[in-house]
Design an enzyme around this catalytic site. Structure first.
Site, short mmCIF file in Angstrom:
data_model
loop_
_atom_site.label_atom_id
_atom_site.label_comp_id
_atom_site.label_asym_id
_atom_site.label_seq_id
_atom_site.Cartn_x
_atom_site.Cartn_y
_atom_site.Cartn_z
CG ASP A 147 -2.04 0.94 1.13
OD1 ASP A 147 -2.23 1.45 0.08
OD2 ASP A 147 -2.56 1.16 2.13
N GLY A 148 0.34 2.38 -0.30
CA GLY A 148 0.79 3.55 -0.57
C GLY A 148 1.45 4.02 -1.94
CG ASN A 149 1.60 1.47 -5.14
OD1 ASN A 149 2.60 1.08 -4.25
ND2 ASN A 149 1.19 0.44 -5.75
NE ARG A 163 -1.47 6.70 1.21
CZ ARG A 163 -1.52 5.95 2.19
NH1 ARG A 163 -1.32 6.19 3.49
NH2 ARG A 163 -1.85 4.48 1.97
CD1 TRP A 164 7.30 6.33 -3.05
CD2 TRP A 164 6.71 6.64 -5.40
NE1 TRP A 164 8.51 6.51 -3.89
CE2 TRP A 164 8.11 6.77 -5.23
CE3 TRP A 164 6.08 6.77 -6.63
CZ2 TRP A 164 8.88 6.63 -6.39
CZ3 TRP A 164 6.87 6.97 -7.72
CH2 TRP A 164 8.06 6.61 -7.35
NE ARG A 179 -4.48 6.53 -7.26
CZ ARG A 179 -4.27 6.23 -5.76
NH1 ARG A 179 -4.15 7.56 -5.05
NH2 ARG A 179 -4.63 5.29 -5.44
CG HIS A 205 -0.61 1.89 -9.23
ND1 HIS A 205 -0.99 1.61 -8.07
CD2 HIS A 205 -1.70 2.72 -9.76
CE1 HIS A 205 -2.09 1.97 -7.51
NE2 HIS A 205 -2.60 2.56 -8.74
CB THR A 244 -13.12 -8.12 -3.56
OG1 THR A 244 -12.90 -7.96 -2.35
CG2 THR A 244 -12.96 -9.39 -3.95
CD GLU A 245 -13.26 -5.13 -0.33
OE1 GLU A 245 -12.26 -5.17 -0.37
OE2 GLU A 245 -14.38 -5.86 -0.18
CG LEU A 248 8.70 -16.87 -2.38
CD1 LEU A 248 8.77 -16.72 -0.86
CD2 LEU A 248 8.95 -15.72 -2.80
CD GLU A 264 3.47 -11.95 17.03
OE1 GLU A 264 3.51 -10.64 17.16
OE2 GLU A 264 3.05 -12.78 17.73
C1 IPE Z 1 -5.49 -2.71 0.12
O1 IPE Z 1 -5.05 -1.30 -0.02
C2 IPE Z 1 -5.17 -3.46 -1.09
C3 IPE Z 1 -4.11 -3.49 -1.78
C4 IPE Z 1 -3.05 -2.86 -1.32
C5 IPE Z 1 -4.23 -4.01 -2.79
P1 IPE Z 1 -6.06 -0.33 -0.21
O2 IPE Z 1 -5.50 1.03 -0.24
O3 IPE Z 1 -7.24 -0.69 -1.27
O4 IPE Z 1 -6.92 -0.18 1.30
P2 IPE Z 1 -7.89 0.86 1.91
O5 IPE Z 1 -8.90 1.39 1.03
O6 IPE Z 1 -6.94 2.04 2.33
O7 IPE Z 1 -8.47 0.45 3.17
C1 IPE Z 2 -1.77 0.22 -3.15
O1 IPE Z 2 -1.39 1.48 -3.34
C2 IPE Z 2 -2.05 -0.54 -4.55
C3 IPE Z 2 -3.29 -0.88 -4.83
C4 IPE Z 2 -4.46 -0.84 -3.83
C5 IPE Z 2 -3.70 -1.64 -6.07
P1 IPE Z 2 -2.57 2.61 -3.30
O2 IPE Z 2 -2.95 2.78 -4.75
O3 IPE Z 2 -3.91 2.04 -2.35
O4 IPE Z 2 -1.93 3.91 -2.68
P2 IPE Z 2 -2.54 5.15 -1.76
O5 IPE Z 2 -3.12 4.18 -0.54
O6 IPE Z 2 -3.66 5.55 -2.51
O7 IPE Z 2 -1.39 5.73 -1.36
MG MG Z 3 -4.24 2.58 -0.48
#
Ligand code: IPE
Ligand code: IPE
Ligand code: MG
Length: 247
Positions: A28-30, A32-33, A41, A45, A74-75, A138, A210
């Site tokens: 997560d965080g792509n 915002r990066w 965005r 990714h 799925t969301e 792995l 954990e």
């Molecule tokens: C969780 O991240 C799903 C993936 C990293 C693929 P999200 O960015 O979708 O989660 P929320 O919306 O912050 O809960």
């Molecule tokens: C995770 O990064 C990748 C996926 C959910 C596919 P995000 O796209 O959720 O990045 P943020 O949370 O918006 O920074």
């Molecule tokens: Mg995210």
């Protein structure tokens, strides 16, 4: 005092060798990066996908047996179509690039509901799984269109269609019908990006995992950060509901 110091030093040396059997990462965080760099965005990714390859290789190198990464939930279909298409294209490119598998000894598997995915992606997924089926290193699960609740619903549907009765319903019967059937439960779940939630990830399997949270955004996550997480893991005292084990 001297003795105590020696004890802790000795204990630490022993504990740093304890590796998790199964690491699960919420990549997560792509977004915002990318935002921090005034980039689209999609650039986040793309950078996140590079980090994924680096970390998967690193896990294989250090002897981790199972790694499950959250690539698309799925969301995540709620996102703009252009972003969903972009993520699917990154996956296509990854699967078409056979160099990603050759000589790696990494076994690839996809977990999640494949039904709504594009036909060509489904074929590429099957091919990547077949091509890597004999790998002994792995075991890499990519969670794609994955949701923990959706996974449990699928398991229950299978149980009903197989005609199991109430006496057959055990925890094992459910575990055996999840996408991760036959694999050990994740014992270490890592979520970077400063969020403190599971977001529907491996909710059944994570019962005794954990957790390790960090503010690092996924594209910035380095093997050194994984080392830090692993060293923290090795110092956790896992009791599984029992009493403290004073080794
Ligand atoms: C969780 O991240 C799903 C993936 C990293 C693929 P999200 O960015 O979708 O989660 P929320 O919306 O912050 O809960
Ligand atoms: C995770 O990064 C990748 C996926 C959910 C596919 P995000 O796209 O959720 O990045 P943020 O949370 O918006 O920074
Ligand atoms: Mg995210």
């Amino acid at each position: 005092m001297g003795d105590k110091g020696l004890f802790f030093k000795k204990k630490k040396q022993i504990e740093t060798t304890v590796l998790p059997k199964h690491i699960a990462i919420i990549m997560d965080g792509n977004g915002r990066w990318a935002k921090k760099r005034s980039l689209p965005r999609s650039a986040g990714h793309a950078a996140g996908s590079k980090t994924f390859k680096t970390i998967a290789r690193y896990c294989n190198k250090i002897g981790i047996k199972y790694l499950t990464v959250y690539a698309f939930s799925t969301e995540n279909w709620k996102r703009p179509k252009s972003e969903v298409d972009n993520i699917m294209n990154i996956l296509r490119d990854y699967l078409k690039d056979t160099d990603n598998f050759k000589g790696e000894n990494i076994r690839l598997e996809f977990i999640g509901d494949r039904t709504p995915l594009a036909e060509d992606i489904k074929e590429l997924m099957l091919k990547a799984e077949a091509d890597s089926a004999d790998a002994t290193g792995l075991h890499l699960n990519i969670a794609l269109n994955y949701g923990g609740r959706d996974e449990i619903v699928h398991a229950v549907k299978r149980i009903v269609s197989e005609g199991l009765g109430p006496e057959d319903i055990t925890e094992q019967a459910i575990s055996d019908r999840l996408y991760t059937a036959g694999q050990p439960d994740p014992d270490f779940i890592i979520r970077p990006s400063g969020e403190y939630r599971l977001s529907n990830y491996l909710i059944w399997q994570s019962a005794y995992a954990e957790y390790w949270f960090s503010d690092i955004l996924w594209p910035d996550f380095k093997p050194e950060d994984l080392d830090k997480a692993l060293s923290d893991f090795s110092r956790r005292n896992r009791r599984f509901g029992g009493v403290e084990d004073n080794k």
